[in-house]
Design a protein around this motif. Structure first.
Motif, PDB file in Angstrom:
ATOM      1  N   LEU A   1      12.138  11.773   9.455  1.00  0.00           N
ATOM      2  CA  LEU A   1      11.767  11.798   8.040  1.00  0.00           C
ATOM      3  C   LEU A   1      10.318  11.369   7.833  1.00  0.00           C
ATOM      4  O   LEU A   1       9.645  11.847   6.914  1.00  0.00           O
ATOM      5  N   CYS A   2       9.833  10.467   8.686  1.00  0.00           N
ATOM      6  CA  CYS A   2       8.465   9.974   8.553  1.00  0.00           C
ATOM      7  C   CYS A   2       7.448  10.874   9.266  1.00  0.00           C
ATOM      8  O   CYS A   2       6.277  10.887   8.888  1.00  0.00           O
ATOM      9  N   ASP A   3       7.903  11.599  10.268  1.00  0.00           N
ATOM     10  CA  ASP A   3       6.965  12.317  11.139  1.00  0.00           C
ATOM     11  C   ASP A   3       6.992  13.827  10.970  1.00  0.00           C
ATOM     12  O   ASP A   3       6.010  14.499  11.259  1.00  0.00           O
ATOM     13  N   ARG A   4       8.116  14.366  10.516  1.00  0.00           N
ATOM     14  CA  ARG A   4       8.303  15.822  10.554  1.00  0.00           C
ATOM     15  C   ARG A   4       8.372  16.491   9.187  1.00  0.00           C
ATOM     16  O   ARG A   4       8.505  17.702   9.110  1.00  0.00           O
ATOM     17  N   ALA A   5       8.327  15.705   8.118  1.00  0.00           N
ATOM     18  CA  ALA A   5       8.568  16.278   6.787  1.00  0.00           C
ATOM     19  C   ALA A   5       7.294  16.442   5.968  1.00  0.00           C
ATOM     20  O   ALA A   5       7.359  16.738   4.771  1.00  0.00           O
ATOM     21  N   GLY A   6       6.140  16.218   6.590  1.00  0.00           N
ATOM     22  CA  GLY A   6       4.878  16.405   5.880  1.00  0.00           C
ATOM     23  C   GLY A   6       4.603  15.335   4.839  1.00  0.00           C
ATOM     24  O   GLY A   6       3.880  15.581   3.866  1.00  0.00           O
ATOM     25  N   ILE A   7       5.143  14.146   5.039  1.00  0.00           N
ATOM     26  CA  ILE A   7       4.993  13.048   4.078  1.00  0.00           C
ATOM     27  C   ILE A   7       4.325  11.872   4.790  1.00  0.00           C
ATOM     28  O   ILE A   7       4.635  11.582   5.945  1.00  0.00           O
ATOM     29  N   ALA A   8       3.388  11.189   4.100  1.00  0.00           N
ATOM     30  CA  ALA A   8       2.698  10.037   4.684  1.00  0.00           C
ATOM     31  C   ALA A   8       2.559   8.968   3.607  1.00  0.00           C
ATOM     32  O   ALA A   8       1.473   8.682   3.116  1.00  0.00           O
ATOM     33  N   ASP A   9       3.677   8.367   3.235  1.00  0.00           N
ATOM     34  CA  ASP A   9       3.723   7.427   2.127  1.00  0.00           C
ATOM     35  C   ASP A   9       4.263   6.087   2.618  1.00  0.00           C
ATOM     36  O   ASP A   9       5.438   5.983   2.982  1.00  0.00           O
ATOM     37  N   GLU A  10       3.424   5.065   2.615  1.00  0.00           N
ATOM     38  CA  GLU A  10       3.803   3.765   3.162  1.00  0.00           C
ATOM     39  C   GLU A  10       5.008   3.170   2.449  1.00  0.00           C
ATOM     40  O   GLU A  10       5.930   2.654   3.091  1.00  0.00           O
ATOM     41  N   ALA A  11       5.018   3.251   1.128  1.00  0.00           N
ATOM     42  CA  ALA A  11       6.138   2.677   0.378  1.00  0.00           C
ATOM     43  C   ALA A  11       7.447   3.393   0.699  1.00  0.00           C
ATOM     44  O   ALA A  11       8.502   2.755   0.835  1.00  0.00           O
ATOM     45  N   ALA A  12       7.362   4.714   0.846  1.00  0.00           N
ATOM     46  CA  ALA A  12       8.570   5.492   1.173  1.00  0.00           C
ATOM     47  C   ALA A  12       9.085   5.123   2.553  1.00  0.00           C
ATOM     48  O   ALA A  12      10.300   4.959   2.753  1.00  0.00           O
ATOM     49  N   PHE A  13       8.173   4.972   3.523  1.00  0.00           N
ATOM     50  CA  PHE A  13       8.576   4.656   4.894  1.00  0.00           C
ATOM     51  C   PHE A  13       9.196   3.255   4.959  1.00  0.00           C
ATOM     52  O   PHE A  13      10.186   3.032   5.651  1.00  0.00           O
ATOM     53  N   ARG A  14       8.600   2.324   4.215  1.00  0.00           N
ATOM     54  CA  ARG A  14       9.126   0.954   4.220  1.00  0.00           C
ATOM     55  C   ARG A  14      10.530   0.914   3.620  1.00  0.00           C
ATOM     56  O   ARG A  14      11.427   0.250   4.141  1.00  0.00           O
ATOM     57  N   GLN A  15      10.727   1.639   2.536  1.00  0.00           N
ATOM     58  CA  GLN A  15      12.028   1.671   1.873  1.00  0.00           C
ATOM     59  C   GLN A  15      13.081   2.328   2.759  1.00  0.00           C
ATOM     60  O   GLN A  15      14.207   1.840   2.874  1.00  0.00           O
ATOM     61  N   LEU A  16      12.728   3.439   3.405  1.00  0.00           N
ATOM     62  CA  LEU A  16      13.661   4.102   4.312  1.00  0.00           C
ATOM     63  C   LEU A  16      14.131   3.157   5.410  1.00  0.00           C
ATOM     64  O   LEU A  16      15.321   3.112   5.761  1.00  0.00           O
ATOM     65  N   HIS A  17      13.198   2.381   5.947  1.00  0.00           N
ATOM     66  CA  HIS A  17      13.530   1.550   7.104  1.00  0.00           C
ATOM     67  C   HIS A  17      14.301   0.283   6.760  1.00  0.00           C
ATOM     68  O   HIS A  17      14.707  -0.458   7.674  1.00  0.00           O
ATOM     69  N   LEU A  18      14.558   0.059   5.471  1.00  0.00           N
ATOM     70  CA  LEU A  18      15.508  -1.000   5.128  1.00  0.00           C
ATOM     71  C   LEU A  18      16.879  -0.695   5.717  1.00  0.00           C
ATOM     72  O   LEU A  18      17.701  -1.604   5.897  1.00  0.00           O
ATOM     73  N   ALA A  19      17.121   0.577   6.043  1.00  0.00           N
ATOM     74  CA  ALA A  19      18.397   0.947   6.669  1.00  0.00           C
ATOM     75  C   ALA A  19      18.591   0.253   8.008  1.00  0.00           C
ATOM     76  O   ALA A  19      19.731  -0.061   8.389  1.00  0.00           O
ATOM     77  N   MET A  20      17.511  -0.003   8.740  1.00  0.00           N
ATOM     78  CA  MET A  20      17.641  -0.672  10.046  1.00  0.00           C
ATOM     79  C   MET A  20      18.140  -2.106   9.877  1.00  0.00           C
ATOM     80  O   MET A  20      19.066  -2.537  10.572  1.00  0.00           O
TER      81      MET A  20
END
Length: 356
Positions: free
Chosen positions: A94-113
């Motif tokens: 989702l962070c590398d292959r979807a053409g998106i480079a948004d720090e807030a989005a990446f941080r929120q996604l990784h709350l799943a870990m």
């Protein structure tokens, strides 16, 4: 039988059991997640879920070796490893292959870990800052599967703090490393330099590499199956894996991908070594440290086999068979000793049979 031959026979038995018994369990779990992703959620997210399962299966296979740790119920632990590793691989896509480079989005996604490893915290809205949101419950279901499995571990309370520390560092790495190349390095160094004083033996990029592995989380979870686990043993495991075994894992991964990443313009921590000689020296140092640390752990034969297996698995990859990678590979194997070289030859054979 001499001790070295006894250890070799034991490790080969472990490897045989790993391939014959654990690989089918991994396949079963991944098939279930593949089916779920196929049937649920919007196409953009389902496509990334399926791609991560198809292209990164070997991550789940490798992590599932910990299901063979002494006293661990193999099937349940494979379920945990596959779910957590699939979260990791899916978020990477989702962070590398979807053409998106948004720090807030990446941080929120990784709350799943961290949610996956802490049954006591509320579940987050992982897609709150991401442009695509409907995954049909795929990521929350992965998180809940992990929470159900770690809740079964009798000594999880002893490992939880360290597991969450490593999961948070992993999540921070993934948040920064996928940013646009114009800001990525500065952001990463600012983050790394907050932690680096605690690790004077490491370069900044070696510290980053150590944060990128899930192996320490898996080992601590496996150890937590032991109701007699002690805080001292947890500290030993934590120090062995972070930074040494974790770091060796990711540095080997980047090492074999070096030529591919140069062509693709991708971030690679091995690029920061100034010469092949420095690359060899630092990989040798990490190998020596990882093997020394593994020797001092509970059930030492198991982590020693894991370290030797990392060398064999990565260095047997066809990507390591090109110059100048080949020369470094051969020197690493020569320094590692007889048993890792035996495992290396076995892994090459398994690759030819498409078992790895």
């Amino acid at each position: 039988m001499p001790p070295s031959l006894t250890a070799t026979a034991s490790s080969l038995t472990l490897l045989t059991k790993f391939i014959r018994e654990v690989f089918p369990l991994v396949d079963h779990e991944l098939d279930n997640w593949h089916s779920y992703a196929t049937e649920h959620g919007m196409r953009e997210l389902a496509d990334q879920a399926l791609a991560s399962i198809q292209s990164k299966k070997f991550h789940c296979q490798g992590g599932s070796v910990y299901s063979l740790y002494k006293g661990v119920p193999t099937r349940d632990f494979v379920r945990l490893v596959v779910a957590l590793q699939t979260i990791s691989d899916y978020l990477d896509n989702l962070c590398d292959r979807a053409g998106i480079a948004d720090e807030a989005a990446f941080r929120q996604l990784h709350l799943a870990m961290t949610d996956a490893l802490d049954p006591d915290r509320p579940v987050s809205d992982y897609y709150a800052a991401y442009p695509y949101k409907d995954d049909g419950g795929y990521l929350p279901k992965l998180v809940m599967t992990c929470r159900q499995e770690v809740a079964k571990l009798p000594s999880y309370h002893l490992v939880k703090t360290e597991i969450l520390r490593q999961a948070e560092l992993y999540s921070e790495l993934q948040t920064y490393k996928h940013l646009d190349s114009s800001v990525r390095e500065e952001k990463m160094l600012t983050w790394i330099n907050r932690h680096l004083p605690g690790y004077p033996e490491l370069t900044p990029w070696e510290f980053a590499a150590a944060t990128g592995s899930t192996l320490g989380m898996f080992m601590l979870s496996a150890a937590a199956h032991n109701p007699s686990l002690t805080p001292q043993a947890v500290s030993q495991i934590a120090a062995a894996y972070f930074p040494w075994i974790n770091g060796l894992h990711i540095l080997l991964d980047y090492f074999i991908d070096e030529a591919e990443d140069r062509l693709g313009g991708d971030l690679n921590f091995v690029f920061y070594y100034t010469s092949p000689e420095e690359t060899l020296a630092r990989l040798t140092y990490f190998t020596e440290q990882a093997r020394t640390q593994a020797h001092g752990l509970p059930e030492a034969a198991f982590p020693q086999t894991v370290v030797d297996g990392l060398l064999a698995m990565y260095l047997s990859d066809p990507k390591a068979d090109v110059a100048p990678t080949r020369a470094i590979r051969d020197n690493l194997l020569r320094a590692a000793g007889l048993y890792p070289r035996l495992m290396y030859r076995l892994c090459r054979l398994l690759r030819k049979k498409n078992l790895l």
